[in-house]
Enzyme design. Structure first.
Site, mmCIF file in Angstrom:
data_model
loop_
_atom_site.group_PDB
_atom_site.id
_atom_site.type_symbol
_atom_site.label_atom_id
_atom_site.label_comp_id
_atom_site.label_asym_id
_atom_site.label_seq_id
_atom_site.Cartn_x
_atom_site.Cartn_y
_atom_site.Cartn_z
ATOM 1 N N THR A 158 65.662 21.589 40.962
ATOM 2 C CA THR A 158 64.696 21.448 39.885
ATOM 3 C C THR A 158 65.436 21.060 38.614
ATOM 4 O O THR A 158 66.655 21.212 38.514
ATOM 5 C CB THR A 158 63.914 22.767 39.691
ATOM 6 N N CYS A 159 64.706 20.545 37.627
ATOM 7 C CA CYS A 159 65.323 20.136 36.356
ATOM 8 C C CYS A 159 64.223 20.136 35.301
ATOM 9 O O CYS A 159 63.340 20.989 35.329
ATOM 10 C CB CYS A 159 66.009 18.780 36.482
ATOM 11 N N GLY A 160 64.246 19.183 34.382
ATOM 12 C CA GLY A 160 63.207 19.105 33.365
ATOM 13 C C GLY A 160 61.948 18.442 33.859
ATOM 14 O O GLY A 160 60.838 18.964 33.698
#
Length: 289
Positions: A247-249
């Protein structure tokens, strides 16, 4: 011609650039607020015959309020056909920053069942440094044969799936955002999104995996991923059984981690497409700082 791995060098691309079944894609993308326009830059300077892959405004789920979400297999196939790509195409994806947004398109093709796809290590800067020629980007003639996507659901997870796996020690959730954002010490760039991280998630900032625009060596990457499991030594999970959710932004840099993990031999990989843009905005999902 065969794609040797999910990561190819500029030297390899120079050697094979004229192969008729090779398709080069420019997947450059810049953060919101940047004054740079990726498509305009491609029109001015591109690897010869490179086609622009716009996952931000065109090849995305237009019904979603979240940014650049993975489209349906039908829309993906339609758009890819218009780029002159067939199921037999060998695809190399690059971006103008080195290793940044190109892995997103690599992941999209893998999620749609296309195996013959790789990222150009070092991107456009590496191509230029290797003495590769440049041209102006031009849109191709559509393929004469329709592309057929074969969606592979194991490459993708949604928020509810992530929420169910937060306490599953056979699943490692890895957040690619910078440490300050992960720890809630720095506000999120998008309005209305909470700061912090998912419970039990681990932080591996994508910038640690990129050295001078190139993906770090496999041995170094392996050390990073092995370190994520040090607190799970009592859990008997084999390498091929351990699942990683990245996951990230907004689902871009998470794909860098997916590519890096694959380079270390890990195979049970998925990207949470909505990432923190969705999770941080939905109060029903738990957040820690």
């Amino acid at each position: 011609m065969e794609i040797p791995s999910s990561l190819v060098t500029a030297a390899w691309l120079k050697q094979h650039i004229d192969q008729p079944d090779l398709v080069v894609l420019d997947a450059s993308w810049f953060m919101p607020g940047s004054e740079r326009n990726a498509k305009e830059e491609w029109q001015q300077q591109a690897i010869p015959r490179a086609r622009f892959f716009d996952f931000d405004t065109e090849i995305k789920d237009h019904a979603s309020l979240l940014p650049h979400m993975l489209p349906s297999a039908e829309l993906f196939a339609e758009q890819v056909t218009q780029l002159g790509i067939t199921n037999q195409s060998k695809i190399v994806v690059y971006d103008s920053q080195g290793i940044f947004s190109a892995p997103r398109v690599w992941w999209m093709f893998r999620a749609m069942g296309h195996q013959h796809v790789a990222v150009l290590d070092g991107g456009l800067p590496a191509w230029v440094q290797a003495g590769g020629q440049l041209s102006q980007g031009e849109m191709p003639i559509s393929a004469t044969v329709d592309y057929r996507a074969n969606f592979q659901p194991h490459w993708l997870v949604d928020a509810d799936t992530v929420n169910r796996q937060l306490n599953n020690y056979a699943v490692t959730i890895v957040d690619a955002r910078p440490k300050a954002r992960f720890n809630g010490e720095q506000p999120e760039p998008r309005e209305g999104v909470r700061s912090g991280h998912m419970p039990n998630a681990q932080n591996l900032p994508f910038a640690k995996l990129v050295v001078d625009g190139h993906l770090a060596k496999s041995e170094k990457l392996a050390q990073y991923f092995e370190a994520l499991s040090l607190d799970k030594t009592d859990i008997d999970v084999q390498l091929q059984e351990q699942q990683y959710i990245f996951t990230c932004g907004s689902g871009i840099t998470a794909c860098i981690l997916a590519l890096a993990a694959e380079q270390t031999g890990r195979t049970n990989l998925a990207v949470y497409d909505g990432s923190w843009t969705e999770w941080g905005a939905e109060t029903r999902y738990p957040v820690e700082c």
